[in-house]
Scaffold this active site. Structure first.
Site, PDB file in Angstrom:
ATOM      1  N   CYS A   2     -97.790  50.659 -56.782  1.00 54.68           N
ATOM      2  CA  CYS A   2     -98.247  49.689 -57.793  1.00 54.68           C
ATOM      3  C   CYS A   2     -98.476  48.353 -57.082  1.00 54.68           C
ATOM      4  CB  CYS A   2     -97.163  49.504 -58.840  1.00 54.68           C
ATOM      5  SG  CYS A   2     -96.578  51.054 -59.508  1.00 54.68           S
ATOM      6  N   ARG A  27    -104.679  49.711 -54.961  1.00 53.67           N
ATOM      7  CA  ARG A  27    -103.350  50.254 -54.662  1.00 53.67           C
ATOM      8  C   ARG A  27    -102.836  51.139 -55.794  1.00 53.67           C
ATOM      9  NH1 ARG A  27    -100.020  46.646 -51.419  1.00 53.67           N
ATOM     10  NH2 ARG A  27     -98.338  47.103 -52.856  1.00 53.67           N
ATOM     11  N   TRP A  74     -99.404  52.745 -60.766  1.00 54.77           N
ATOM     12  CA  TRP A  74     -99.715  54.123 -60.379  1.00 54.77           C
ATOM     13  C   TRP A  74     -98.481  54.896 -60.802  1.00 54.77           C
ATOM     14  CZ3 TRP A  74     -97.517  57.597 -56.717  1.00 54.77           C
ATOM     15  CH2 TRP A  74     -98.256  58.779 -56.522  1.00 54.77           C
ATOM     16  N   ASN A 100     -92.417  47.577 -58.203  1.00 55.51           N
ATOM     17  CA  ASN A 100     -93.094  48.573 -57.366  1.00 55.51           C
ATOM     18  C   ASN A 100     -92.002  49.334 -56.631  1.00 55.51           C
ATOM     19  OD1 ASN A 100     -94.937  50.037 -55.823  1.00 55.51           O
ATOM     20  ND2 ASN A 100     -95.000  48.477 -54.229  1.00 55.51           N
ATOM     21  N   GLY A 101     -92.015  50.683 -56.747  1.00 56.97           N
ATOM     22  CA  GLY A 101     -90.993  51.493 -56.062  1.00 56.97           C
ATOM     23  C   GLY A 101     -90.358  52.469 -57.043  1.00 56.97           C
ATOM     24  N   GLU A 463    -110.213  67.239 -42.518  1.00 59.36           N
ATOM     25  CA  GLU A 463    -110.474  65.880 -43.023  1.00 59.36           C
ATOM     26  C   GLU A 463    -111.681  65.892 -43.955  1.00 59.36           C
ATOM     27  OE1 GLU A 463    -109.010  63.275 -43.327  1.00 59.36           O
ATOM     28  OE2 GLU A 463    -110.575  61.808 -43.750  1.00 59.36           O
ATOM     29  N   LYS A 467    -111.750  64.748 -47.942  1.00 52.08           N
ATOM     30  CA  LYS A 467    -112.679  63.768 -48.530  1.00 52.08           C
ATOM     31  C   LYS A 467    -113.324  64.334 -49.795  1.00 52.08           C
ATOM     32  CE  LYS A 467    -111.726  60.634 -46.334  1.00 52.08           C
ATOM     33  NZ  LYS A 467    -110.458  60.985 -46.437  1.00 52.08           N
ATOM     34  N   GLU A 470    -110.779  64.500 -52.572  1.00 50.44           N
ATOM     35  CA  GLU A 470    -110.344  63.179 -53.045  1.00 50.44           C
ATOM     36  C   GLU A 470    -111.373  62.510 -53.945  1.00 50.44           C
ATOM     37  OE1 GLU A 470    -109.658  61.586 -49.050  1.00 50.44           O
ATOM     38  OE2 GLU A 470    -107.670  60.948 -49.680  1.00 50.44           O
ATOM     39  N   HIS A 486    -110.248  86.820 -41.795  1.00 46.81           N
ATOM     40  CA  HIS A 486    -108.882  87.302 -42.097  1.00 46.81           C
ATOM     41  C   HIS A 486    -108.462  86.892 -43.509  1.00 46.81           C
ATOM     42  CE1 HIS A 486    -108.608  88.549 -37.992  1.00 46.81           C
ATOM     43  NE2 HIS A 486    -108.744  87.318 -37.521  1.00 46.81           N
ATOM     44  N   LYS A 581    -104.271  54.097 -52.926  1.00 48.78           N
ATOM     45  CA  LYS A 581    -104.597  53.853 -51.520  1.00 48.78           C
ATOM     46  C   LYS A 581    -103.378  54.041 -50.631  1.00 48.78           C
ATOM     47  CE  LYS A 581    -106.989  52.855 -48.011  1.00 48.78           C
ATOM     48  NZ  LYS A 581    -107.839  53.985 -47.526  1.00 48.78           N
TER      49      LYS A 581
HETATM   50  C1  BG6 Z   1    -103.141  58.333 -49.403  1.00 51.76           C
HETATM   51  C2  BG6 Z   1    -104.480  57.675 -49.232  1.00 51.76           C
HETATM   52  O1  BG6 Z   1    -102.510  57.834 -50.540  1.00 51.76           O
HETATM   53  O2  BG6 Z   1    -102.319  58.078 -48.278  1.00 51.76           O
HETATM   54  C3  BG6 Z   1    -105.156  58.289 -48.041  1.00 51.76           C
HETATM   55  O3  BG6 Z   1    -105.275  57.857 -50.408  1.00 51.76           O
HETATM   56  C4  BG6 Z   1    -104.285  58.122 -46.812  1.00 51.76           C
HETATM   57  O4  BG6 Z   1    -106.423  57.685 -47.832  1.00 51.76           O
HETATM   58  C5  BG6 Z   1    -102.832  58.579 -47.047  1.00 51.76           C
HETATM   59  O5  BG6 Z   1    -104.822  58.874 -45.754  1.00 51.76           O
HETATM   60  C6  BG6 Z   1    -101.947  58.019 -45.942  1.00 51.76           C
HETATM   61  O6  BG6 Z   1    -101.992  56.612 -46.041  1.00 51.76           O
HETATM   62  P1  BG6 Z   1    -101.611  55.707 -44.763  1.00 51.76           P
HETATM   63  O7  BG6 Z   1    -101.816  54.299 -45.231  1.00 51.76           O
HETATM   64  O8  BG6 Z   1    -100.184  56.027 -44.422  1.00 51.76           O
HETATM   65  O9  BG6 Z   1    -102.550  56.105 -43.658  1.00 51.76           O
END
Ligand code: BG6
Length: 586
Positions: A2, A27, A74, A100-101, A463, A467, A470, A486, A581
């Site tokens: 958050c 965030r 969040w 936050n936490g 990766e 993407k 996500e 397999h 994020k």
């Molecule tokens: C996720 C992000 O919450 O955390 C990703 O959406 C990121 O983009 C992952 O790769 C790890 O975050 P960080 O800041 O530790 O690289």
């Protein structure tokens, strides 16, 4: 994760708070709320949605008062609704808090307070902070004491800001970031410098187990034992605070296009204490790399490069898995911890575990003010500027550059990356973005996407699939190319698309074999390669670069494919549902 923000000064607080929340919205963005103190009354408005939506519906910016707090949520405990949104007020309505936490012992606190007649309106853990403060204030008559007593009761991770009816604003942090901004006769509190970087560049980064009280007589910083702390004022680096989309429609697209320059910025960034760091990495008995999400994929590439070129075995571990897996993180080990934010709880958890075992930490971070930076003995900076898009893009290729530089330094330059060549090649791929956008049309209606790669291209395939998951919400899976036969081949049918990460290197012909197997079962094949092949239904051309350098280059078309598919599907790629994020809870 958050965002929390607070302001105490001479200007209307609400507008400052709302603008700060907008800049930190990446965030976490389920719901939003603001409390301000006007006269001797605390007013609170909060609702579900993004900052602009809730501001419009509840007129957050119009709230009166020059003292206030705000929050974007969040969700961790309790669903996404206006009752669970922050701020949370105490039963007396004389205290309001944002948090936050995670308060791990919130049930026992809530039970105790209920037994004393307190009523809880939300399902959140955070609400206990407000009523605990009220209880302790009524017991001691002192705001300072009420906070110290409350802190001694809380377990878990937290950064919270509280406003009191008397006009004092207070905050405390343990394992979550909290920064004080020092303005002209004004104080700012925030979980991220972006919250107040429009107003001041003078900041105090509160340390763990520190608290701050700001009242009519000024500011005092204490530790959790109530002893005064002498603060250090830091100038915030400008590069950490420029967050404008410019001519781009989305931060995600802007950050994909920034890679032609951020790759070079990371490549040319100075490394401090590099000799000591490199000696430590060379001499350590056990070497590990760790990260979460995209950063874990960078760890896998790092492992490949260190083994292949520096002949140094380096085991990649998913950060959230370290606590459950056997390892030798002891005083002969080094852990390379990769994290864009430097605040992900999983990475900090892995680092704490490693340090308990005696291991040394080398961090690879984008934020030099992050918790991970402070926890590490050595640090490699990404210097790619703030990354606002929730899905990592430029930070990933910068992480790869850092891995290449490490492998080069530790191998006596057995690999000598030409980052200028890679940057020019990335520019060419970006200039081809219209073609990639066309191809993304084919992905819009598919049920599943598989991304295949072999060798060093397998982590890139992972990766690419991340993407797509996500930001386009399509189920996507990264696979080692040879594993298709397999099992996953059973899933091939006409509504499935397979993306082959297939540059013309040692993996090329084997990956093409997989393409034939897929086509024979009706699947569609998109080839990412520097050479054409008529087996591809669509070909995304990438320029030829030195064999070893393809991973950085081939990441870009995968990012663009995911971005354009996201737009096709009317998803906002900057703020994908359910994600944040940086996730500061485990
Ligand atoms: C996720 C992000 O919450 O955390 C990703 O959406 C990121 O983009 C992952 O790769 C790890 O975050 P960080 O800041 O530790 O690289």
């Amino acid at each position: 994760m958050c965002s929390i923000i607070g302001y105490r000064g001479s200007r209307p607080a609400a507008r400052i708070i709302v603008n700060g929340l907008r800049k930190m919205e990446y965030r976490g963005y389920d719901s939003v709320g603001v409390s301000t103190l006007y006269g001797d009354r605390i007013e609170t408005r909060k609702g579900v949605g993004k900052v602009a939506e809730v501001d419009k519906s509840l007129h957050l910016s119009a709230m009166s008062g020059t003292i206030g707090i705000g929050h974007t949520r969040w969700a961790t405990h309790g669903g996404v609704n206006s009752v669970n949104a922050h701020p949370h007020c105490s039963n007396s309505m004389k205290i309001s808090i944002v948090h936050n936490g995670i308060i791990e012992n919130y049930q026992s606190i809530r039970q105790q307070l209920r037994g004393e007649g307190y009523v809880f309106k939300s399902q959140t853990d955070s609400e206990v902070i407000a009523n605990l403060l009220q209880r302790n204030l009524e017991l001691t008559g002192s705001i300072r004491e009420s906070i110290l007593r409350t802190l001694s009761r809380l377990e878990g991770s937290y950064a919270f800001i509280a406003i009191f009816e008397s006009g004092t604003i207070a905050a405390a942090r343990y394992k979550e970031p909290l920064i004080i901004g020092l303005g002209q006769s004004a104080y700012y509190l925030s979980s991220d410098v972006l919250g107040f970087s429009d107003h001041t560049e003078d900041a105090i980064f509160l340390g763990d187990k520190e608290m701050v009280l700001i009242g009519p007589s000024g500011m005092e910083i204490l530790n959790f034992d109530g002893e005064p702390i002498q603060p250090t004022i830091t100038k915030i680096e400008h590069e950490l605070t420029t967050v404008q989309k410019g001519e781009f429609s989305h931060f995600t697209l802007k950050e994909i296009f920034e890679q032609k320059s951020t790759i070079l910025r990371t490549a040319e960034a100075p490394w401090y204490d590099s000799k000591k760091m490199l000696d430590r990495l060379s001499s350590c008995k056990n070497l590990y790399l760790t990260g979460s999400g995209t950063s874990y994929h960078a760890a896998q590439i790092g492992s490949y490069l260190l083994s292949k070129y520096a002949k140094k075995r380096a085991e990649p571990m998913i950060a959230s898995e370290v606590q459950f897996l056997p390892h030798f993180l002891d005083d002969e080990a080094v852990l390379i911890a990769i994290s864009q934010s430097g605040e992900s709880a999983d990475i900090l958890g892995a680092v704490n575990l490693a340090k308990e075992g005696g291991a040394e930490i080398v961090s690879v971070v984008n934020s030099p003010t992050s918790s991970l930076f402070r926890e590490s003995s050595y640090s490699i900076g990404l210097h790619c500027g703030p990354e606002i898009g929730v899905a990592a893009t430029k930070s990933f290729t910068s992480q790869l550059v850092a891995m290449y530089r490490l492998a080069s330094q530790l191998s006596g330059r057995k690999i000598d990356p030409d980052f200028k060549e890679v940057s020019a090649a990335v520019s060419k791929v970006l200039s081809n973005s219209a073609k990639i956008r066309e191809i993304a049309h084919d992905l819009e209606a598919v049920s599943d996407v598989y991304v295949l790669g072999r060798g060093i291209h397998f982590p890139i395939a992972l990766e690419g699939s991340l993407k797509i998951k996500e930001i386009s919400y399509i189920h996507a899976e990264g696979l080692p190319g040879g594993e298709l036969k397999h099992g996953p081949l059973a899933l091939m049918h006409k509504d499935v698309s397979v993306i082959l990460v297939n540059p013309d290197d040692c993996t090329h012909s084997d990956t093409l074999t997989g393409a034939h197997e897929i086509k024979a079962r009706g699947g569609k094949v998109i080839g990412i390669s520097n050479v054409y092949n008529d087996i591809y239904d669509s070909w995304i051309e990438i320029p030829t670069v030195h064999d070893a350098m393809f991973p950085i280059l081939e990441s870009v078309p995968l990012q663009l494919l995911a971005f354009y598919t996201s737009i096709q599907k009317k998803v906002d790629p900057d703020y994908p549902r359910n994600l944040a994020k940086c996730v500061t809870v485990r």
